[in-house]
Design an enzyme around this catalytic site. Structure first.
Site, mmCIF file in Angstrom:
data_model
loop_
_atom_site.group_PDB
_atom_site.id
_atom_site.type_symbol
_atom_site.label_atom_id
_atom_site.label_comp_id
_atom_site.label_asym_id
_atom_site.label_seq_id
_atom_site.Cartn_x
_atom_site.Cartn_y
_atom_site.Cartn_z
ATOM 1 N N GLU A 16 24.853 -30.764 1.201
ATOM 2 C CA GLU A 16 24.750 -30.741 2.638
ATOM 3 C C GLU A 16 25.035 -32.211 3.367
ATOM 4 O O GLU A 16 26.015 -32.466 4.165
ATOM 5 C CB GLU A 16 23.259 -30.445 3.328
ATOM 6 C CG GLU A 16 22.782 -29.160 3.029
ATOM 7 C CD GLU A 16 23.727 -27.964 3.290
ATOM 8 O OE1 GLU A 16 24.796 -27.987 3.956
ATOM 9 O OE2 GLU A 16 23.343 -26.766 2.941
ATOM 10 N N ASP A 67 16.127 -30.405 -6.405
ATOM 11 C CA ASP A 67 14.796 -30.469 -5.507
ATOM 12 C C ASP A 67 14.863 -29.797 -4.289
ATOM 13 O O ASP A 67 13.936 -29.253 -3.752
ATOM 14 C CB ASP A 67 14.162 -31.803 -5.616
ATOM 15 C CG ASP A 67 15.204 -32.824 -4.985
ATOM 16 O OD1 ASP A 67 16.495 -32.590 -4.973
ATOM 17 O OD2 ASP A 67 14.629 -33.905 -4.430
ATOM 18 N N GLY A 92 26.303 -18.001 -2.320
ATOM 19 C CA GLY A 92 25.664 -19.411 -2.099
ATOM 20 C C GLY A 92 24.393 -19.466 -1.686
ATOM 21 O O GLY A 92 24.226 -20.575 -0.891
ATOM 22 N N ASP A 124 0.835 -1.389 -0.154
ATOM 23 C CA ASP A 124 -0.084 -0.048 -0.035
ATOM 24 C C ASP A 124 0.808 1.418 -0.140
ATOM 25 O O ASP A 124 0.190 2.356 -0.383
ATOM 26 C CB ASP A 124 -1.146 -0.079 0.912
ATOM 27 C CG ASP A 124 -0.541 -0.323 2.483
ATOM 28 O OD1 ASP A 124 0.722 -0.588 2.535
ATOM 29 O OD2 ASP A 124 -1.354 -0.294 3.466
ATOM 30 N N HIS A 165 0.346 -0.237 10.473
ATOM 31 C CA HIS A 165 0.739 -1.434 9.909
ATOM 32 C C HIS A 165 1.763 -1.504 9.154
ATOM 33 O O HIS A 165 2.449 -0.269 8.750
ATOM 34 C CB HIS A 165 -0.313 -1.990 9.151
ATOM 35 C CG HIS A 165 -0.710 -1.339 7.884
ATOM 36 N ND1 HIS A 165 -1.239 -0.145 7.775
ATOM 37 C CD2 HIS A 165 -0.521 -2.044 6.337
ATOM 38 C CE1 HIS A 165 -1.265 0.074 6.411
ATOM 39 N NE2 HIS A 165 -0.895 -0.654 5.856
ATOM 40 N N HIS A 166 2.756 -2.492 9.066
ATOM 41 C CA HIS A 166 3.996 -2.556 8.470
ATOM 42 C C HIS A 166 5.067 -1.751 9.116
ATOM 43 O O HIS A 166 6.035 -1.244 8.541
ATOM 44 C CB HIS A 166 4.023 -2.184 7.033
ATOM 45 C CG HIS A 166 3.340 -2.862 6.053
ATOM 46 N ND1 HIS A 166 2.392 -4.154 6.405
ATOM 47 C CD2 HIS A 166 2.552 -2.441 4.950
ATOM 48 C CE1 HIS A 166 1.799 -4.514 5.536
ATOM 49 N NE2 HIS A 166 1.873 -3.524 4.579
ATOM 50 N N GLY A 172 16.685 -34.580 -1.636
ATOM 51 C CA GLY A 172 17.164 -33.905 -0.483
ATOM 52 C C GLY A 172 18.287 -33.042 -1.036
ATOM 53 O O GLY A 172 18.865 -32.602 -1.978
ATOM 54 N N GLU A 196 9.098 -10.879 -2.225
ATOM 55 C CA GLU A 196 10.131 -10.147 -2.398
ATOM 56 C C GLU A 196 11.472 -10.686 -2.467
ATOM 57 O O GLU A 196 12.417 -9.980 -3.171
ATOM 58 C CB GLU A 196 10.193 -9.050 -1.073
ATOM 59 C CG GLU A 196 8.855 -8.193 -1.248
ATOM 60 C CD GLU A 196 7.825 -8.856 -0.555
ATOM 61 O OE1 GLU A 196 7.549 -9.740 -0.163
ATOM 62 O OE2 GLU A 196 6.720 -7.815 -0.245
ATOM 63 N N ASN A 243 17.024 -35.741 -6.779
ATOM 64 C CA ASN A 243 17.806 -36.679 -5.910
ATOM 65 C C ASN A 243 17.347 -36.705 -4.552
ATOM 66 O O ASN A 243 18.121 -37.077 -3.620
ATOM 67 C CB ASN A 243 19.226 -36.427 -6.085
ATOM 68 C CG ASN A 243 19.491 -34.940 -6.010
ATOM 69 O OD1 ASN A 243 18.979 -34.384 -5.152
ATOM 70 N ND2 ASN A 243 20.851 -34.558 -6.186
#
Lengths: 628, 628
Positions: free
Chosen positions: B536, B503, B472, B36, B156-157, B532, B59, B530
């Site tokens: 990691e 994925d 990254g 707004d 608000h915001h 997951g 955003e 694959n």
């Protein structure tokens, strides 16, 4: 990552110490996203007996979920307190709070784990929302080892100039306390400081955990000293858990304020109590309820104060008051009052009908967590934790106070309508109160149409309302629903969780539905499909293309998030579509739908510019203020 | 919002002034989300002849998209420059840069519009990424009117305490300049300051626009003075556009440095040029190319330096060098070199094989945007903008330099394999180089498997590589693809845009695919399914449940985002699935697929722990460093 070292019998790893503290404070779910600087800590989460890892689909969603979890936990603890006061009320949701039941105060805590830089910054908006709305969420960030930090290595997930304090700085205005752990000596006490600050202020706090501190040993003995804010202890005791005696001066100040209020009370003919957000957040709903019951006056709530206590007309509930945008009959009776005791008020634009309260300051008493305002007099350090019980004793019951309109809570205002007509906002929200909601439900509403629409729905006893009226970040409600679902699982009675959102809002955080599916949770996701940002259109740009959005096939959403995989067997789901009022009624009265034994979508098609009356009024008021 | 006022002939609204400035700098797309406090400004966007509004689904995605747009615009302008030097090279993508062609330097700019608090904070991670990776993105935030700001209304915001500088503070470490517009007098000059800072430093900048300043009048005359950083002008001129003369001292310093380098060059037997990120970001690819062509040495790139100039072995390209994790044959030949001229180096962990360059400082010359390093000697204020052309003239060609391995760029290394076997990472990436990529493609790769895998793919002439190796942030690549697609539309020759993601990563920002569908864009979205977070798992927690993710039905994604609606007619889409190598080959050689005339998904099923060799090596190096 640093390897686990040997522990003596009286020691725990620092990582485990943090988790044990969370568990003590009732936190059983840790939200977040794995990242390479938090993985070894996650090993400790996996093996922790009480704290469960909830992997989210992104960090903003995780922060919203932690917020939603904290809100519902707080509500459940508040309700337990109510239960203590008024035994065996039917339909009251009980959470397994155990010894928590002996304490009010801020007890609903959320926790969030992210990784350095990329992860933590993605969560900043959610943390700011928790700050604005007074929800204590602990943001734990896994960061590079202190050694790597000192070397100022150009690591991934940094700005390329070493790990500086930039990310902590981004949290500085939106958290009540921050700790950037650097050494073994004070790591545990820093954790305690952070947790205490969050509970005391009902606001989020920030903590970094370097990989080389995860496995340092901490003396278990520390865990024997509980973390309790002074305000909680104030409620009924002369000596605080910290050993500090409540001073005579404090008691004298309290007595003075009580007398001032008593004087006004006796002169008032038609006093009311107006419950607001902070009554919920600081855990004094039960104390406000005692006051209402003792004095026999009517109570009202603001949008943010809804379900602070049961909205039961038989026990004095008079309706939702939002200044100019209130239901006209509620507005009339509230504004007739000559003394308004506001408990925990948070007078934001959308919470007050754009600042349209007509009360003169001489009619107003404001009870806050850290101060009291009586007419024009400000009393610091007189908190509602101590004042509410004193007032419940001191103030004499009133008879002949004004009666609120009969339709409040009775859902008799569902407008007539043809079965074949499109569902209107005007009909929809009363229908929810009359045909969908039942005792113990958790009702999550999104900023925009839903937050305004819900003002027209009656909420049965034991309902918990979750919304973000002040911060108003669209996209909040869907992940908050995940948090609510998990909090509800910790309740001793089954609770349904129902989300109301729009197609414009849910798109921002839509992937969190996938987490609900993965975890086998069973929300009812009501999607008001009206092709775009209705609230923005009502403020400005009614037909402008910038208020358009992509077009989602809501009927296929659940199957998109529910594919078979080596580690996942698809779960039952159900998607419903209501294009007419008749179809909506059929669904609402369908047992399969009402049972909520699987995840469900209810898509309701509505006209793009149809909006709740309160939102139309608010849109006009907002546009006027912006133009002023 | 404040109403438009009367304009004199020589005036524009401040909002339009900002848009005109963007247009001058080649920005034709404004990314963001309506809110707004930015709606009336959006009215000006809607009517602007050159700047188009791209409404994003949230955003963070918008900030990534603006970043991707800026990168590809910069690459297209760089390529135009190359085209200027070496006329009519086939397959070279030309963008309609117009007079931009006469200038190098930072010219690829992105722009993002959000709303106060909730919107701007959601974008912070994307802005930080642009800062780390040197991408100039202007973050414009629509905020409440200066009058409302001064009243400290609980809007608000906001955090409930008025509009403070907290949100600006959150941007302070991640932007090169900030302006919090407060008054008409300096608003236009503040806009100019912000834009110049972003272009000079190749970093994002932050600007707030209160609703009551959108329609203030600005003298059009200001627009006649172009915004050009000094560094661009330095390139060939004695007088800067600002009127400042290049000082004799500057020229003498430059000559001194050239002599120093010449001396080393003459003593070197086997020098090479190593191109890195900042060569692209500061727009000196064409100058580096002139140097390579003039001196006849081989050039290599880092992962972040890829496609700084065409990776054409006939013109001296020798391969991608990443220290320890390089292709062994490339590593061998690079590390034989006795003098390495690094252009725009950005030596982050993942860009250097975890800091594993073996060169002694005596072998190294580093050319940067703001300084030069010759062995141990540091020369501030000697930028590569001036140094590269001088070196191209001064350094004598070398003959008999070491030859890189023949397979580079020729894709002869696709390993043998059975048609029925599962697709391996080892085969997949060379296949992309051999069978999918063609001249002019834009190849966007996600952090994780794809960023490492792509090191094994040859990239044809005119290719633009987009990745976020330093920052990254997983989830970046999908919205960056949206930005790339829109930038490609501004190229004078058609370009395909191909995304490689996993994925685990795309889930974070998946809704931005809906924007691609809504706008009728035609990417090839390659999803490595694959199950997951493989990267990691390779660092830590190979089988831990915290590295699992929800299970998406990738074959139905496009239809979920492509529903009919009153303002939208579904578009053609196509989803492909390769479970075996044979299936993948069939798809890659299918004309319909190659043509890229509609939005396409290519889902490739891979084993959860299969990873490119380079990623396996990097995972081990990362785990060791974290444990140190």
């Amino acid at each position: 990552m640093s390897k686990p070292g040997q522990l003596a019998d009286n020691e725990v790893y620092l990582g485990t110490y943090f988790l044990d503290r969370l568990a003590q404070l009732g936190v059983k779910c840790l939200f977040g996203v794995p990242g390479d600087f938090n993985l070894t800590f996650l090993d400790l989460v996996e093996e922790h007996p009480d704290v469960k890892w909830i992997g989210n689909t992104n960090e903003l969603n995780a922060s919203y979920a932690a917020d939603g979890y904290a809100r519902v936990k707080q509500a459940q603890l508040n309700q337990d307190r109510e239960g203590d006061q008024a035994d065996s009320k039917p339909g009251q949701a009980k959470s397994g709070g155990g010894k928590d039941k002996t304490q009010g105060g801020v007890r609903g805590l959320g926790a969030l784990l992210t990784t350095q830089g990329v992860g933590e910054l993605s969560a900043v908006n959610g943390i700011a929302g928790a700050y604005a709305e007074r929800v204590p969420v602990i943001h734990l960030v896994g960061v590079a080892s202190t050694k790597l930090q000192k070397s100022r290595a150009v690591l991934h997930h940094t700005l390329g100039d070493g790990l500086t304090n930039v990310f902590e700085q981004a949290h500085s205005g939106i958290t009540c306390a921050r700790a950037f752990l650097q050494k073994a000596e004070d790591a545990a006490s820093e954790i305690d400081r952070i947790l205490l600050a969050a509970l005391t202020t009902a606001r989020p706090a920030y903590l970094t955990l370097p990989t080389d501190l995860v496995f340092i040993p901490v003396d278990k003995k520390r865990l024997e000293t509980p973390i309790i804010p002074d305000s909680v202890a104030f409620e009924n005791k002369d000596v605080l858990p910290t050993g500090k005696k409540v001073e005579d001066e404090t008691k004298k100040r309290l007595e003075f304020v009580v007398k001032e209020i008593e004087r006004l009370w006796e002169g008032a003919e038609d006093p009311i109590v107006l419950l607001d957000a902070c009554a919920i957040r600081y855990g004094v709903g039960h104390l406000a309820r005692d006051l209402v019951q003792a004095t026999k006056v009517k109570f009202y709530t603001t949008p943010m104060g809804r379900t602070a206590i049961d909205e039961d007309p038989e026990n004095g509930f008079g309706g939702v008051y939002v200044g100019e945008i209130s239901d006209p009959e509620v507005k009339e009776v509230v504004e007739k009052s000559d003394l308004v005791i506001m408990v925990g008020s948070l007078k934001s634009d959308f919470n007050t009908g754009e600042f349209s309260y007509p009360f003169s300051q001489e009619q107003v008493i404001e009870l806050h967590s850290d101060s009291t305002l009586v007419q024009y007099a400000h009393y610091p350090d007189v908190s509602f934790h101590m004042l509410l019980p004193a007032l419940a004793k001191a103030l004499k019951p009133k008879s002949n106070v004004s009666q609120p309109p009969k339709h409040v809570g009775l859902s008799t205002k569902v407008p007539e309508g043809d079965k074949d007509e499109m569902v209107t906002q005007k009909a929809f929200w009363p229908m929810m109160g009359a045909q969908l909601f039942k005792e113990g439900d958790i009702v999550v509403t999104e900023t925009g149409t839903s937050n305004f629409g819900i003002l027209g729905s009656a909420l049965p006893k034991g309902t918990t309302s979750v919304s973000q009226v002040l911060w108003g970040s669209i996209g909040f409600a869907n992940p908050a629903t995940l948090g609510a679902l998990l909090a509800a699982e910790e309740s001793s009675t089954p609770r349904r969780t129902i989300l109301f959102t729009g197609d414009g809002s849910i798109q921002l955080t839509i992937q969190e539905v996938a987490t609900m599916v993965r975890l086998g949770l069973k929300p009812i996701l009501v999607i008001l499909n009206n092709n775009g940002y209705t609230i923005e259109k009502l403020i400005h740009g009614e037909t402008a293309s910038y208020n358009n959005i992509p077009s989602f096939d809501w009927q296929s959403m659940l199957s998109f998030f529910n594919a078979p995989a080596p580690n996942f067997k698809p779960l039952p789901t159900k998607s419903w579509l209501a294009e007419t009022r008749g179809q909506l009624e059929d669904i609402l009265t369908n047992d399969e739908f009402q049972k909520a034994d699987k995840i469900q979508v209810l898509e309701v098609r509505m006209a793009p510019l149809d909006a709740p009356e309160s939102l139309i009024k608010q849109g006009k008021l907002s546009a006027e203020l912006n133009a002023a």
